[in-house]
Design a protein around this motif. Structure first.
Motif, PDB file in Angstrom:
ATOM      1  N   ILE A   1     -12.446 -32.638  -6.749  1.00  0.00           N
ATOM      2  CA  ILE A   1     -11.017 -31.930  -7.698  1.00  0.00           C
ATOM      3  C   ILE A   1     -12.004 -31.847  -8.977  1.00  0.00           C
ATOM      4  O   ILE A   1     -11.265 -30.699  -9.462  1.00  0.00           O
ATOM      5  N   LEU A   2     -12.603 -32.814  -9.535  1.00  0.00           N
ATOM      6  CA  LEU A   2     -12.926 -32.394 -10.808  1.00  0.00           C
ATOM      7  C   LEU A   2     -14.367 -31.275 -10.610  1.00  0.00           C
ATOM      8  O   LEU A   2     -13.375 -30.654 -12.109  1.00  0.00           O
ATOM      9  N   GLY A   3     -14.626 -30.848 -10.052  1.00  0.00           N
ATOM     10  CA  GLY A   3     -15.515 -29.181  -9.783  1.00  0.00           C
ATOM     11  C   GLY A   3     -14.688 -28.779  -9.718  1.00  0.00           C
ATOM     12  O   GLY A   3     -14.693 -27.426 -10.690  1.00  0.00           O
ATOM     13  N   THR A   4     -14.010 -28.814  -9.100  1.00  0.00           N
ATOM     14  CA  THR A   4     -12.323 -27.022  -9.163  1.00  0.00           C
ATOM     15  C   THR A   4     -12.272 -27.345 -10.040  1.00  0.00           C
ATOM     16  O   THR A   4     -11.610 -25.926 -10.902  1.00  0.00           O
ATOM     17  N   ALA A   5     -11.451 -28.444 -11.427  1.00  0.00           N
ATOM     18  CA  ALA A   5     -11.277 -28.170 -12.070  1.00  0.00           C
ATOM     19  C   ALA A   5     -11.636 -27.611 -13.483  1.00  0.00           C
ATOM     20  O   ALA A   5     -11.444 -26.641 -14.110  1.00  0.00           O
ATOM     21  N   ALA A   6     -12.725 -27.895 -13.205  1.00  0.00           N
ATOM     22  CA  ALA A   6     -14.335 -27.311 -14.461  1.00  0.00           C
ATOM     23  C   ALA A   6     -14.328 -26.170 -14.519  1.00  0.00           C
ATOM     24  O   ALA A   6     -14.018 -25.231 -14.925  1.00  0.00           O
ATOM     25  N   GLY A   7     -14.433 -25.372 -12.412  1.00  0.00           N
ATOM     26  CA  GLY A   7     -14.367 -24.238 -12.579  1.00  0.00           C
ATOM     27  C   GLY A   7     -13.396 -23.320 -13.192  1.00  0.00           C
ATOM     28  O   GLY A   7     -13.136 -22.066 -13.386  1.00  0.00           O
ATOM     29  N   MET A   8     -11.939 -24.136 -12.453  1.00  0.00           N
ATOM     30  CA  MET A   8     -11.217 -23.040 -12.910  1.00  0.00           C
ATOM     31  C   MET A   8     -10.201 -22.698 -14.529  1.00  0.00           C
ATOM     32  O   MET A   8     -10.452 -21.841 -15.027  1.00  0.00           O
TER      33      MET A   8
ATOM     34  N   LEU B   1      -2.328 -19.015 -14.281  1.00  0.00           N
ATOM     35  CA  LEU B   1      -3.555 -19.053 -14.914  1.00  0.00           C
ATOM     36  C   LEU B   1      -3.430 -20.669 -15.634  1.00  0.00           C
ATOM     37  O   LEU B   1      -3.856 -21.577 -15.495  1.00  0.00           O
ATOM     38  N   ALA B   2      -2.807 -20.348 -16.653  1.00  0.00           N
ATOM     39  CA  ALA B   2      -3.025 -21.735 -17.238  1.00  0.00           C
ATOM     40  C   ALA B   2      -2.411 -23.502 -16.951  1.00  0.00           C
ATOM     41  O   ALA B   2      -2.615 -24.234 -16.838  1.00  0.00           O
ATOM     42  N   LEU B   3      -0.632 -22.682 -16.404  1.00  0.00           N
ATOM     43  CA  LEU B   3      -0.924 -23.905 -15.663  1.00  0.00           C
ATOM     44  C   LEU B   3      -0.908 -24.298 -14.455  1.00  0.00           C
ATOM     45  O   LEU B   3      -1.241 -25.638 -14.686  1.00  0.00           O
ATOM     46  N   GLU B   4      -1.535 -23.679 -13.868  1.00  0.00           N
ATOM     47  CA  GLU B   4      -2.604 -24.517 -12.401  1.00  0.00           C
ATOM     48  C   GLU B   4      -3.876 -24.707 -13.382  1.00  0.00           C
ATOM     49  O   GLU B   4      -4.152 -25.593 -12.702  1.00  0.00           O
ATOM     50  N   SER B   5      -4.442 -24.608 -14.137  1.00  0.00           N
ATOM     51  CA  SER B   5      -5.709 -25.360 -14.958  1.00  0.00           C
ATOM     52  C   SER B   5      -5.647 -26.363 -15.850  1.00  0.00           C
ATOM     53  O   SER B   5      -5.769 -27.479 -15.583  1.00  0.00           O
TER      54      SER B   5
ATOM     55  N   VAL C   1      -6.011 -28.793  -4.899  1.00  0.00           N
ATOM     56  CA  VAL C   1      -6.908 -28.705  -5.897  1.00  0.00           C
ATOM     57  C   VAL C   1      -7.807 -27.341  -5.532  1.00  0.00           C
ATOM     58  O   VAL C   1      -8.158 -26.308  -5.728  1.00  0.00           O
ATOM     59  N   CYS C   2      -8.746 -27.795  -4.943  1.00  0.00           N
ATOM     60  CA  CYS C   2      -9.662 -27.607  -3.792  1.00  0.00           C
ATOM     61  C   CYS C   2      -9.096 -26.318  -3.473  1.00  0.00           C
ATOM     62  O   CYS C   2      -9.235 -24.710  -3.363  1.00  0.00           O
ATOM     63  N   LYS C   3      -7.333 -26.463  -2.859  1.00  0.00           N
ATOM     64  CA  LYS C   3      -7.281 -24.635  -2.526  1.00  0.00           C
ATOM     65  C   LYS C   3      -6.977 -23.953  -3.509  1.00  0.00           C
ATOM     66  O   LYS C   3      -7.074 -22.550  -3.524  1.00  0.00           O
ATOM     67  N   ARG C   4      -6.465 -24.228  -4.724  1.00  0.00           N
ATOM     68  CA  ARG C   4      -6.504 -23.567  -5.665  1.00  0.00           C
ATOM     69  C   ARG C   4      -7.137 -22.640  -7.014  1.00  0.00           C
ATOM     70  O   ARG C   4      -7.546 -21.838  -7.395  1.00  0.00           O
ATOM     71  N   GLY C   5      -8.724 -23.452  -6.038  1.00  0.00           N
ATOM     72  CA  GLY C   5      -9.838 -22.877  -6.711  1.00  0.00           C
ATOM     73  C   GLY C   5     -10.242 -21.128  -6.748  1.00  0.00           C
ATOM     74  O   GLY C   5      -9.997 -20.529  -7.625  1.00  0.00           O
ATOM     75  N   ALA C   6     -10.175 -21.256  -5.439  1.00  0.00           N
ATOM     76  CA  ALA C   6     -10.529 -19.043  -4.948  1.00  0.00           C
ATOM     77  C   ALA C   6      -9.669 -18.353  -5.949  1.00  0.00           C
ATOM     78  O   ALA C   6      -9.975 -17.839  -6.443  1.00  0.00           O
ATOM     79  N   PRO C   7      -8.218 -19.007  -5.230  1.00  0.00           N
ATOM     80  CA  PRO C   7      -7.223 -17.659  -5.695  1.00  0.00           C
ATOM     81  C   PRO C   7      -7.627 -17.487  -7.743  1.00  0.00           C
ATOM     82  O   PRO C   7      -7.192 -16.909  -7.862  1.00  0.00           O
TER      83      PRO C   7
ATOM     84  N   ARG D   1     -17.928 -17.414  -6.738  1.00  0.00           N
ATOM     85  CA  ARG D   1     -18.350 -18.165  -5.712  1.00  0.00           C
ATOM     86  C   ARG D   1     -18.683 -19.133  -5.024  1.00  0.00           C
ATOM     87  O   ARG D   1     -18.850 -19.790  -4.744  1.00  0.00           O
ATOM     88  N   ASP D   2     -18.914 -20.311  -6.381  1.00  0.00           N
ATOM     89  CA  ASP D   2     -19.696 -21.678  -6.293  1.00  0.00           C
ATOM     90  C   ASP D   2     -17.607 -22.381  -6.324  1.00  0.00           C
ATOM     91  O   ASP D   2     -18.419 -23.404  -5.023  1.00  0.00           O
ATOM     92  N   ILE D   3     -16.943 -21.828  -6.293  1.00  0.00           N
ATOM     93  CA  ILE D   3     -15.933 -22.441  -6.690  1.00  0.00           C
ATOM     94  C   ILE D   3     -15.436 -22.999  -5.361  1.00  0.00           C
ATOM     95  O   ILE D   3     -14.726 -24.290  -5.076  1.00  0.00           O
ATOM     96  N   GLN D   4     -15.729 -22.538  -4.392  1.00  0.00           N
ATOM     97  CA  GLN D   4     -15.233 -22.768  -2.884  1.00  0.00           C
ATOM     98  C   GLN D   4     -16.291 -23.992  -2.356  1.00  0.00           C
ATOM     99  O   GLN D   4     -15.437 -24.642  -1.297  1.00  0.00           O
TER     100      GLN D   4
END
Ligand SMILES: Cc1cc2nc3c(=O)[nH]c(=O)nc-3n(C[C@H](O)[C@H](O)[C@H](O)COP(=O)(O)OP(=O)(O)OC[C@H]3O[C@@H](n4cnc5c(N)ncnc54)[C@H](O)[C@@H]3O)c2cc1C
Length: 535
Positions: free
Chosen positions: A292-299, A333-337, A372-378, A403-406
């Motif tokens: 979750i944290l890694g995806t939030a960071a990538g976003m 995008l900002a809302l999702e992040s 959260v992870c599902k939303r990372g790639a989009p 590439r990494d977020i997935q």
């Protein structure tokens, strides 16, 4: 004698290019993270996170990340005389990044200094470091996560925890995990790796593992079949541990992920024999938090890059950021992040709260890992598009983020497996969904859309309980709706109304778009963008 080329031969000036998002403090420019850190009990860690935020925003850190990505790890199987060695050579920039994380206690803070808020502070540290390089976060996360599993055996914990928690790359130790095999990663019961008693209290582990990331870790938690069933073993890198090859991966290319063989490698049983999954699950829960944290960071990094680009890039006579169509995309995008960051730190707080929060912690980690992870790639895709062709070029951070977020979605339980875990948790812990909804309901009465959504989710749960829905068929929809309830509730309670209202209108309302940039009429993008990246 060389002279400067006459001006007349110059073809063009470099115009309309945004400055790199460097030389900033990743913490200071991130209002959602700053507020979440204070709110969730990590206020005492502000200086610490700010300090790391300054390093992470520096050109030096970004150059190390670029180098570590470019100069990929290389497997060395034999020395010059033909002796088998099992070594991965990394670029020194990888070491720089890993050392930064270890010395700043990203794998260890709550174990070294277990005061209230330690998991939240550590989560914020992860959030800023994860914006620099995703690959290096893998051993950092596994080392952090191995400790609670090791604590199931006081003797092994006494031996290894002091090293795993040492903020010193050379004198400390790193932990990895080896569960996945060729025939199955989700279904680890299908593991064929065997463990046999060695006669002296230890075990001999034999078999292959299809994925083993950072095989230079000092110690691994390994699942293997023992006489009484699948069990968890602590195996040190050493004799009987062979790296077969490195994976040529889509992302996290700075990180070595490998296939390994255990050939009678010495292991020690961790937890009861036959209870391997139950033992390693503590490690899995913590790595899921880090997904979750890694995806939030990538976003976060992706959105900050997109906003920075749009603030400095003009097209058709106006800055992109001033054009309503682009403002809608950026604000969305900002809302999702922001929702991802708020969620990640709220869930991290549950790790500080001990036993009384354990039901919420387990359920929320699983649900939010899914969503959260599902939303990372989009998010990565759309943010990359905001930066135009520049974002498609490897000198930009965007391709690596894309590439990494997935990996966060695939690793530690991919979508369906997580959705099944949620169903299992509801069946096993009848209070789980209620504990989760109790948290969401703290925002009750504040936003009509959220109230309606919560009532509707309760209706879904009731229908499931009455057997009116096929649970697996309904699982993803249910998990998504539960996740949105928590995100909306956190924003309604804690974010400015402009953010919370826009989130609820676009995620819970009837008038919902599919792609980003489909926020409904009447939303003020300015305060949302201002929070996303302090100008
Ligand atoms: C970069 C990288 C690093 C990794 N590092 C490690 C590591 O260090 N250690 C380690 O042990 N593993 C590691 N893994 C492996 C990873 O954990 C697995 O790939 C993951 O758990 C999925 O397992 P699998 O690949 O066997 O896919 P499968 O289990 O075959 O799953 C394929 C798909 O089927 C779905 N599925 C599975 N069961 C069901 C079901 N019952 N109903 C519906 N759908 C289902 C899954 O959700 C998935 O989408 C790594 C993977 C990657 C990509």
């Amino acid at each position: 004698m060389a002279t400067a080329a006459p001006r007349a031969h110059a073809t063009h000036d470099v115009l309309n290019q945004p400055p790199p998002l460097e030389g900033i403090n990743f913490f200071d420019v991130d209002a959602p993270l700053r507020e979440a850190l204070e709110r969730e009990g990590g206020g005492w860690g502000v200086d610490r996170v700010r300090d790391l935020g300054s390093v992470c925003g520096s050109p030096e850190a970004h150059e190390h990340s670029r180098r570590a990505e470019r100069n990929e790890p290389r497997l060395v199987t034999h020395d010059r005389y033909g002796h088998r060695v099992n070594r991965v050579d990394y670029d020194p920039s990888w070491d720089w990044l890993l050392r930064l994380g270890v010395e700043r206690e990203v794998p260890s803070l709550p174990w070294r200094d277990p005061k209230p808020g330690a998991h939240v502070v550590r989560a914020a540290l992860f959030h800023v470091l994860g914006q620099v390089n995703a690959g290096v976060m893998c051993p950092i996360s596994m080392t952090y996560s191995a400790v609670p599993a090791l604590r199931r055996d006081p003797e092994l914990a006494a031996e290894w925890e002091p090293r795993l928690a040492l903020p010193d790359l050379e004198r400390g130790a790193l932990a990895g995990m080896a569960m996945t095999e060729k025939q199955g990663g989700s279904d680890v019961r299908a593991n064929t790796t065997r463990a046999e008693p060695a006669g002296d209290g230890e075990w001999e582990v034999t078999g292959h593992k299809w994925f083993c990331s950072h095989p230079m870790c000092d110690v691994f938690l390994v699942l293997a079949q023992a006489p009484e069933g699948l069990s968890c073993f602590l195996v040190e890198r050493g004799p009987g541990f062979e790296i077969q090859r490195l994976k040529d991966k889509l992302g996290t290319r700075s990180l070595a992920s490998s296939e390994v063989e255990f050939r009678g490698a010495r292991g020690r049983l961790l937890g009861p024999e036959g209870r391997g999954v139950a033992t390693i699950i503590e490690m899995v829960a913590h790595t899921r938090l880090d997904c979750i944290l890694g995806t939030a960071a990538g976003m976060r990094r992706a959105v900050a890059e997109a906003v920075n680009h749009a603030r400095h890039r003009s097209a058709f006579g106006a800055l992109l950021v001033d054009q309503p169509l682009m403002r809608n995309v950026l604000a969305d995008l900002a809302l999702e992040s922001e929702a991802a960051t708020a969620t990640a730190l709220r869930v991290a707080r549950a790790y500080d709260e001990g036993e009384e929060a354990s039901v919420f912690r387990r359920f929320a980690t699983t649900i939010m890992k899914y969503w959260v992870c599902k939303r990372g790639a989009p998010i990565a895709v759309e943010a990359l598009e905001c930066t135009g062709g520049n974002g498609y070029v490897e000198e930009s951070p965007m391709p690596a983020i894309y590439r990494d977020i997935q990996i966060n979605s695939t690793w530690e339980g991919s979508g369906n497996v997580i959705a099944l875990d949620v169903l299992r948790a509801m069946a096993k812990e009848p209070t789980a969904a209620e504990a989760f909804l109790a948290e969401c309901t703290l925002a009750g009465g504040e936003n009509a859309l959220l109230d309606h959504h919560l009532a509707s989710v309760r209706g879904d749960l009731d229908a499931l309980a009455r057997g009116e829905a096929e649970p697996q068929w309904a699982a993803r929809r249910l998990v998504e709706r539960l996740a949105l309830a928590l995100q909306a509730s956190l924003l309604v309670r804690h974010a400015p109304p402009a953010v919370a209202d826009a989130f609820c209108a676009s995620r819970l309302g009837e008038d919902r778009g599919r792609a980003f940039g489909t926020l409904p009429h009447g939303i003020d993008a300015e305060p949302i963008l201002e929070r996303a990246l302090a100008a």
